[in-house]
Design a protein around this motif. Structure first.
Motif, PDB file in Angstrom:
ATOM      1  N   MET A  30       0.804  -1.224   0.000  1.00 52.25           N
ATOM      2  CA  MET A  30       0.000   0.000   0.000  1.00 52.25           C
ATOM      3  C   MET A  30       0.838   1.275   0.000  1.00 52.25           C
ATOM      4  SD  MET A  30      -3.123  -0.779  -0.357  1.00 52.25           S
ATOM      5  CE  MET A  30      -3.949   0.759   0.053  1.00 52.25           C
ATOM      6  N   PHE A  31       2.107   1.210   0.411  1.00 51.74           N
ATOM      7  CA  PHE A  31       2.944   2.418   0.461  1.00 51.74           C
ATOM      8  C   PHE A  31       2.962   3.170  -0.869  1.00 51.74           C
ATOM      9  CE2 PHE A  31       5.478   0.516   4.155  1.00 51.74           C
ATOM     10  CZ  PHE A  31       4.865   1.325   5.096  1.00 51.74           C
ATOM     11  N   PRO A  32       3.265   2.519  -2.009  1.00 48.34           N
ATOM     12  CA  PRO A  32       3.298   3.285  -3.266  1.00 48.34           C
ATOM     13  C   PRO A  32       1.922   3.810  -3.678  1.00 48.34           C
ATOM     14  CG  PRO A  32       3.783   0.954  -3.670  1.00 48.34           C
ATOM     15  CD  PRO A  32       3.705   1.144  -2.187  1.00 48.34           C
ATOM     16  N   VAL A  33       0.882   3.071  -3.375  1.00 48.64           N
ATOM     17  CA  VAL A  33      -0.483   3.518  -3.685  1.00 48.64           C
ATOM     18  C   VAL A  33      -0.808   4.770  -2.873  1.00 48.64           C
ATOM     19  CG1 VAL A  33      -2.935   2.907  -3.497  1.00 48.64           C
ATOM     20  CG2 VAL A  33      -1.276   1.198  -4.270  1.00 48.64           C
ATOM     21  N   PHE A  34      -0.494   4.718  -1.595  1.00 48.25           N
ATOM     22  CA  PHE A  34      -0.774   5.835  -0.702  1.00 48.25           C
ATOM     23  C   PHE A  34       0.008   7.078  -1.129  1.00 48.25           C
ATOM     24  CE2 PHE A  34      -0.789   7.838   3.633  1.00 48.25           C
ATOM     25  CZ  PHE A  34      -2.161   7.902   3.785  1.00 48.25           C
ATOM     26  N   PHE A  38      -8.655  14.248  19.545  1.00 47.49           N
ATOM     27  CA  PHE A  38      -8.709  14.274  18.090  1.00 47.49           C
ATOM     28  C   PHE A  38      -9.566  13.174  17.507  1.00 47.49           C
ATOM     29  CE2 PHE A  38      -5.755  10.830  18.058  1.00 47.49           C
ATOM     30  CZ  PHE A  38      -4.843  11.102  19.051  1.00 47.49           C
ATOM     31  N   MET A  39      -9.903  12.144  18.275  1.00 47.60           N
ATOM     32  CA  MET A  39     -10.751  11.080  17.754  1.00 47.60           C
ATOM     33  C   MET A  39     -12.154  11.591  17.445  1.00 47.60           C
ATOM     34  SD  MET A  39      -8.806   8.557  17.315  1.00 47.60           S
ATOM     35  CE  MET A  39      -9.922   7.206  16.996  1.00 47.60           C
ATOM     36  N   SER A  40     -12.519  12.746  17.975  1.00 48.28           N
ATOM     37  CA  SER A  40     -13.833  13.308  17.677  1.00 48.28           C
ATOM     38  C   SER A  40     -13.942  13.733  16.217  1.00 48.28           C
ATOM     39  CB  SER A  40     -14.124  14.499  18.581  1.00 48.28           C
ATOM     40  OG  SER A  40     -13.206  15.536  18.327  1.00 48.28           O
ATOM     41  N   ASN A  41     -12.821  13.823  15.525  1.00 48.66           N
ATOM     42  CA  ASN A  41     -12.822  14.225  14.125  1.00 48.66           C
ATOM     43  C   ASN A  41     -12.793  13.041  13.167  1.00 48.66           C
ATOM     44  OD1 ASN A  41     -12.616  16.817  15.138  1.00 48.66           O
ATOM     45  ND2 ASN A  41     -10.409  16.815  15.032  1.00 48.66           N
ATOM     46  N   LEU A  42     -12.717  11.831  13.692  1.00 49.37           N
ATOM     47  CA  LEU A  42     -12.646  10.639  12.851  1.00 49.37           C
ATOM     48  C   LEU A  42     -13.975  10.427  12.150  1.00 49.37           C
ATOM     49  CD1 LEU A  42     -11.043   8.071  12.010  1.00 49.37           C
ATOM     50  CD2 LEU A  42     -12.073   6.955  13.979  1.00 49.37           C
ATOM     51  N   ILE A  43     -13.947  10.280  10.826  1.00 54.31           N
ATOM     52  CA  ILE A  43     -15.193  10.062  10.100  1.00 54.31           C
ATOM     53  C   ILE A  43     -15.250   8.723   9.388  1.00 54.31           C
ATOM     54  CG2 ILE A  43     -15.775  12.485   9.809  1.00 54.31           C
ATOM     55  CD1 ILE A  43     -14.645  12.255   6.932  1.00 54.31           C
ATOM     56  N   PHE A  44     -14.105   8.069   9.189  1.00 49.94           N
ATOM     57  CA  PHE A  44     -14.124   6.780   8.504  1.00 49.94           C
ATOM     58  C   PHE A  44     -12.859   6.014   8.825  1.00 49.94           C
ATOM     59  CE2 PHE A  44     -13.566   3.906   4.888  1.00 49.94           C
ATOM     60  CZ  PHE A  44     -14.817   3.325   4.831  1.00 49.94           C
ATOM     61  N   GLU A  45     -12.991   4.702   8.941  1.00 48.92           N
ATOM     62  CA  GLU A  45     -11.845   3.842   9.194  1.00 48.92           C
ATOM     63  C   GLU A  45     -12.067   2.516   8.500  1.00 48.92           C
ATOM     64  OE1 GLU A  45     -10.974   3.148  13.315  1.00 48.92           O
ATOM     65  OE2 GLU A  45      -9.953   1.286  12.898  1.00 48.92           O
ATOM     66  N   PHE A  46     -11.005   1.977   7.899  1.00 48.23           N
ATOM     67  CA  PHE A  46     -11.077   0.602   7.421  1.00 48.23           C
ATOM     68  C   PHE A  46      -9.714  -0.047   7.511  1.00 48.23           C
ATOM     69  CE2 PHE A  46      -9.781   2.478   3.398  1.00 48.23           C
ATOM     70  CZ  PHE A  46      -9.017   1.493   2.793  1.00 48.23           C
ATOM     71  N   CYS A  47      -9.733  -1.363   7.579  1.00 51.62           N
ATOM     72  CA  CYS A  47      -8.509  -2.144   7.712  1.00 51.62           C
ATOM     73  C   CYS A  47      -8.304  -2.968   6.454  1.00 51.62           C
ATOM     74  CB  CYS A  47      -8.605  -3.081   8.914  1.00 51.62           C
ATOM     75  SG  CYS A  47      -8.989  -2.233  10.447  1.00 51.62           S
ATOM     76  N   GLY A  48      -7.058  -3.161   6.089  1.00 46.69           N
ATOM     77  CA  GLY A  48      -6.738  -4.008   4.955  1.00 46.69           C
ATOM     78  C   GLY A  48      -6.100  -3.240   3.819  1.00 46.69           C
ATOM     79  N   ALA A  49      -5.505  -3.990   2.900  1.00 48.85           N
ATOM     80  CA  ALA A  49      -4.771  -3.411   1.773  1.00 48.85           C
ATOM     81  C   ALA A  49      -5.660  -3.360   0.538  1.00 48.85           C
ATOM     82  CB  ALA A  49      -3.506  -4.218   1.507  1.00 48.85           C
ATOM     83  N   ASP A  50      -6.719  -2.576   0.613  1.00 46.44           N
ATOM     84  CA  ASP A  50      -7.674  -2.459  -0.485  1.00 46.44           C
ATOM     85  C   ASP A  50      -7.526  -1.081  -1.131  1.00 46.44           C
ATOM     86  OD1 ASP A  50      -9.886  -2.254  -2.171  1.00 46.44           O
ATOM     87  OD2 ASP A  50     -11.208  -3.325  -0.783  1.00 46.44           O
ATOM     88  N   ALA A  51      -6.687  -1.008  -2.158  1.00 48.30           N
ATOM     89  CA  ALA A  51      -6.380   0.270  -2.803  1.00 48.30           C
ATOM     90  C   ALA A  51      -7.615   0.911  -3.429  1.00 48.30           C
ATOM     91  CB  ALA A  51      -5.299   0.074  -3.861  1.00 48.30           C
ATOM     92  N   LYS A  52      -8.474   0.107  -4.025  1.00 45.83           N
ATOM     93  CA  LYS A  52      -9.679   0.654  -4.665  1.00 45.83           C
ATOM     94  C   LYS A  52     -10.612   1.275  -3.633  1.00 45.83           C
ATOM     95  CE  LYS A  52      -9.626  -2.347  -8.689  1.00 45.83           C
ATOM     96  NZ  LYS A  52     -10.315  -3.387  -9.445  1.00 45.83           N
ATOM     97  N   LYS A  53     -10.779   0.602  -2.514  1.00 44.68           N
ATOM     98  CA  LYS A  53     -11.642   1.127  -1.460  1.00 44.68           C
ATOM     99  C   LYS A  53     -11.066   2.421  -0.891  1.00 44.68           C
ATOM    100  CE  LYS A  53     -13.918  -0.237   2.839  1.00 44.68           C
ATOM    101  NZ  LYS A  53     -14.136  -1.353   3.782  1.00 44.68           N
TER     102      LYS A  53
END
Length: 127
Positions: free
Chosen positions: A38-42, A103-118
């Protein structure tokens, strides 16, 4: 460009600088195979989406920050915006909650995994 975050103070400064713009944070490790993929995608996304703030936290170098952000698996991507309510998503279950401080009050989305499309689709949706 992806900013490297080493501690909680840098993390808070990063989120403050992002303001009302989308901030995408990758929690990863240099030893993690999916993280390496995921590093190069990110990085490419950070170049493509100049109006989005991107950061990386190495959980091995910043275990306290990873714990504060409730990181249970890597890679995990968290997205923040100051004006949004908190919604957490993972592959296993969906949890809706509101944090009253920090700062967690600003979190709007989280996901786990190496899903570049998502990752890219959600970044585009939340910009």
């Amino acid at each position: 460009m992806v900013q490297i975050i080493k501690d909680t103070n840098e993390f808070k400064t990063f989120l403050t600088a992002a303001g009302h713009k989308l901030a995408v944070v990758q929690f990863s490790s240099k030893r993690c195979g999916p993280c390496k993929r995921m590093f190069p995608v990110f990085h490419a996304m950070s170049v493509k989406y100049q109006n989005v703030f991107f950061a990386n936290v190495d959980v091995n170098n910043s275990p306290e920050l990873a714990e504060t952000c409730h990181i249970k698996t890597i890679p995990t991507f968290q997205m923040f915006k100051k004006s949004q309510k908190v919604t957490l998503f993972s592959r296993i279950k969906r949890i809706i909650c509101c944090y009253r401080s920090g700062f967690m009050s600003n979190l709007i989305f989280e996901f786990c995994g190496a899903d570049a499309k998502k990752l890219e689709a959600k970044t585009q949706e939340l910009m």
